[in-house]
Design an enzyme around this catalytic site. Sequence first.
Site, short mmCIF file in Angstrom:
data_model
loop_
_atom_site.label_atom_id
_atom_site.label_comp_id
_atom_site.label_asym_id
_atom_site.label_seq_id
_atom_site.Cartn_x
_atom_site.Cartn_y
_atom_site.Cartn_z
N SER A 1 4.46 1.14 7.93
CA SER A 1 4.19 2.45 7.32
C SER A 1 3.55 3.37 8.34
CB SER A 1 3.25 2.28 6.13
OG SER A 1 3.79 1.34 5.23
N HIS B 1 9.04 1.03 3.40
CA HIS B 1 10.12 1.09 4.39
C HIS B 1 11.01 -0.13 4.19
CE1 HIS B 1 7.73 -1.97 6.34
NE2 HIS B 1 6.70 -1.14 6.40
N HIS C 1 9.41 -3.54 3.43
CA HIS C 1 9.00 -3.79 2.04
C HIS C 1 10.21 -4.04 1.16
CE1 HIS C 1 5.59 -1.03 3.36
NE2 HIS C 1 4.93 -2.07 2.90
N GLN D 1 -2.79 -12.11 8.29
CA GLN D 1 -2.99 -11.87 6.86
C GLN D 1 -2.31 -12.98 6.05
OE1 GLN D 1 -2.78 -7.98 4.67
NE2 GLN D 1 -0.69 -8.59 4.26
N LYS E 1 5.01 -9.81 9.67
CA LYS E 1 4.44 -8.89 10.66
C LYS E 1 2.91 -9.00 10.65
CE LYS E 1 4.21 -4.31 10.35
NZ LYS E 1 2.80 -3.97 10.64
N MET F 1 0.85 -1.19 0.00
CA MET F 1 0.00 0.00 0.00
C MET F 1 0.89 1.25 0.00
SD MET F 1 -3.42 -0.99 2.04
CE MET F 1 -2.81 -0.78 3.68
#
Length: 280
Positions: A189, A34, A37, A156, A152, A30
């Site tokens: 983020s 950082h 990613h 999900q 993290k 999204m």
Amino acid sequence: MKIIQLKKDLLSEIDSLKISGKKIGFVPTMGALHAGHIALVSQSVAQNDITIVSVFVNPTQFNNKTDLDKYPRNLKKDADLLQQVGCDLIFAPEAAEIYNAEELDNRFSFDFGGLDKVMEGKFRPGHFNGVVQIVSKLFKLVQPDRAYFGEKDFQQLAIIHHMVKLFGLSVEIIDCPIVREDSGLAMSSRNERLTIDQRKKAVEISKVLFESRNFAAQMSPADLTQWVVDKINEVPELEVEYYEIVDSTTLQSIDDWTEPAVGCVAVFCGEVRLIDNIRY
Ligand code: PAF
């Protein structure tokens, strides 16, 4: 590195990549990228011929309008970072390119096999429907050989694995470890929204999680859960929304330590909601 906003342009790129037999690695994001990613993207670059990153703040996975409005967006900065690490293509569509009006109402509904009844699923109703809705759409467009997700977002990741099995998709899901700041704070983020003082306080979340490992041998999961909650809540401005020690496959709370366990936490630091987890 190409930046594409339209589905038709993406599909024509994918067609030619497939014809030339290229392996595609995909990192859905999204934005507000950082080091966490970037680690996913670097792994994809190392393992595939082509790496595609999507940058799309997905409205259907937010159940809090302020959170959606305040989500940091800076495509130029993200693109600069991605260029440096060897990303080949960014897909950065507008919401209207992805959803029609009905879909934006988040009517999408998915069988999570019980994985959604706990933790994030309990506190953010509809969140995982939105995540599966966008990830399945992106997989259909990008047709990746491998897709990279960070641990993290532990729940999900479990749900994405479930989705891939349920839909019979051929993509390989690669689980990537949490990337932490030197202080231990899990990269997110949302950290951008913390003040300097809040950031210092937020560091206590991972400190408490790491410390809790020392007590796992002598406390039951229930007692350790309470200990973690109390310790984090002692820090001014931190407020635990949930801490659950769960079986790492079923995500159901455990009563004893016989199963591989993971402790998952959501904490408000002021208005910013942070998540983290630790394996026991
Ligand atoms: O983890 C995220 O950033 C998002 O949930 C994802 C997977 C990009 C879907 O919008």
